[in-house]
Design a protein around this motif. Structure first.
Motif, PDB file in Angstrom:
ATOM      1  N   VAL A   1       7.331  11.357  23.750  1.00  0.00           N
ATOM      2  CA  VAL A   1       7.548  12.306  24.845  1.00  0.00           C
ATOM      3  C   VAL A   1       6.321  13.211  24.929  1.00  0.00           C
ATOM      4  O   VAL A   1       5.953  13.869  23.948  1.00  0.00           O
ATOM      5  N   ARG A   2       5.723  13.240  26.088  1.00  0.00           N
ATOM      6  CA  ARG A   2       4.495  14.015  26.307  1.00  0.00           C
ATOM      7  C   ARG A   2       4.742  15.047  27.399  1.00  0.00           C
ATOM      8  O   ARG A   2       5.167  14.704  28.495  1.00  0.00           O
ATOM      9  N   VAL A   3       4.481  16.305  27.075  1.00  0.00           N
ATOM     10  CA  VAL A   3       4.661  17.415  28.018  1.00  0.00           C
ATOM     11  C   VAL A   3       3.279  17.936  28.393  1.00  0.00           C
ATOM     12  O   VAL A   3       2.494  18.333  27.526  1.00  0.00           O
ATOM     13  N   GLU A   4       3.002  17.943  29.670  1.00  0.00           N
ATOM     14  CA  GLU A   4       1.721  18.438  30.171  1.00  0.00           C
ATOM     15  C   GLU A   4       1.970  19.677  31.021  1.00  0.00           C
ATOM     16  O   GLU A   4       2.647  19.614  32.047  1.00  0.00           O
ATOM     17  N   VAL A   5       1.437  20.795  30.574  1.00  0.00           N
ATOM     18  CA  VAL A   5       1.597  22.076  31.270  1.00  0.00           C
ATOM     19  C   VAL A   5       0.283  22.400  31.976  1.00  0.00           C
ATOM     20  O   VAL A   5      -0.790  22.360  31.367  1.00  0.00           O
TER      21      VAL A   5
END
Length: 352
Positions: free
Chosen positions: A142-146
């Motif tokens: 799971v990759r979160v890009e802000v």
């Protein structure tokens, strides 16, 4: 607005005007802020979820961040064969703030990255074992890009809240393991599954203004949710990571700057952080509940095709999101064929 424009010009030149510094400190001595708030007042918080449960957008005052979540199946590491992977990244550009440079990471971005890593990754907020599909062969990554859309001060709280809301509202496709093959079910076949979260730590930031004078050599004033102009004037910042799921829990305290902080100030900041993290959590839960009710009564568009992931001989996962290999069928589909032919016309001619 005039002070905000002046502050941006000062950041572009690397200098804060002396008049702005004197105005902010004079207002703090009277118990006021440049935007009319009290010393411990906060700005309006707005949370909106992105369609298809893939992210969230958060506004705190003039600051705005958007978080996007992607999930794919990868091979786990050798030392963590039964645990998934959580990765968080943060990006900003000159469109968010003219003071940002192309090849230089601002300090505000570094502080926000450290807070997100401490709050959502190092705190074990997400159950990594629930992301395991086949031990030692396939796990969810799971990759979160802000991404910062606008910088108006207190980017740390805005970025952490955006990442937490994106993880809380994200739903992944259900999977079925058969030997070394993994079948990824579509939304039409099975309901998507949310992530398992043990806790949801949020960050509450404070600023310390040094108002030392000859009569009071060690006078400091604490402010909450500092704006972009106040961040240039304050001597230090204090970020508290707190969560109030069952009972108040502190996950860490981050301090930047060289200003000395008294113990009573830290205790007061921690108590305020616990209270405000509970309020922000209620706002987030209300947004999620409204989303669930909207999906329940109005329905949701679903795919009608399943995707099958098969590991290559070296068990190296294919790059890119899972949805890249999924083909979406048309909503209407082909018209149904008639079950029987229409009746033939009679050959007998009509009598005159």
């Amino acid at each position: 607005r005039g002070l905000a424009r002046t502050a941006r010009r000062g950041r572009m030149a690397g200098v804060t005007p002396l008049n702005d510094r004197a105005f902010v400190k004079a207002a703090a001595e009277e118990g006021r802020r440049t935007d009319g708030r009290p010393l411990l007042g906060t700005r309006q918080v707005s949370i909106s979820l992105i369609e298809n449960n893939v992210g969230a957008e958060v506004r705190i005052g003039h600051s705005r961040c958007i978080a996007h979540v992607q999930a794919e199946i990868v091979k786990p590491s050798a030392d963590k064969r039964c645990e998934g992977v959580i990765a968080i990244e943060m990006h900003a550009s000159g469109m968010a703030d003219p003071a940002y440079e192309a090849n230089r990471i601002p300090e505000s971005i570094k502080e926000a990255r450290a807070a997100m890593q401490r709050a959502l990754v190092k705190s074990k907020a997400v159950d990594l074992e629930s992301l395991c599909v086949i031990p030692g062969k396939a796990v969810w990554s799971v990759r979160v890009e802000v991404r910062v859309l606008d910088s108006g001060g207190n980017l740390t709280d805005c970025a952490v809240l955006a990442a937490a809301a994106a993880l809380k509202g994200f739903k992944r496709n259900d999977v079925t393991a058969a030997g070394d093959n993994v079948k990824i079910h579509s939304l039409f076949d099975r309901e998507p599954l949310p992530l398992t979260l043990y806790s949801l730590p949020l960050s509450i930031s404070f600023g310390l203004l040094d108002l030392s004078q000859d009569s009071e050599p060690d006078k400091t004033v604490m402010i909450s949710d500092p704006s972009s102009l106040e961040e240039q004037v304050m001597s230090a910042s204090l970020t508290v990571l707190a969560c109030t799921t069952d009972q108040p829990v502190l996950f860490g305290i981050l301090k930047t700057g060289g200003c000395a902080v008294d113990t009573s100030v830290i205790q007061k900041a921690c108590s305020l952080a616990v209270q405000r993290s509970s309020e922000m959590r209620k706002v987030l839960e209300g947004v999620l509940q409204a989303r669930d009710e909207r999906e329940r009564f109005k329905g949701r568009k679903r795919d009608a095709v399943d995707a099958v992931w098969q590991p290559p001989p070296s068990y190296q996962a294919k790059a890119g999101p899972i949805s890249a290999d999924v083909q979406v069928a048309s909503a209407g589909g082909a018209p149904p064929k008639p079950s029987h032919a229409p009746p033939k016309a009679s050959k007998q001619a009509a009598q005159p």
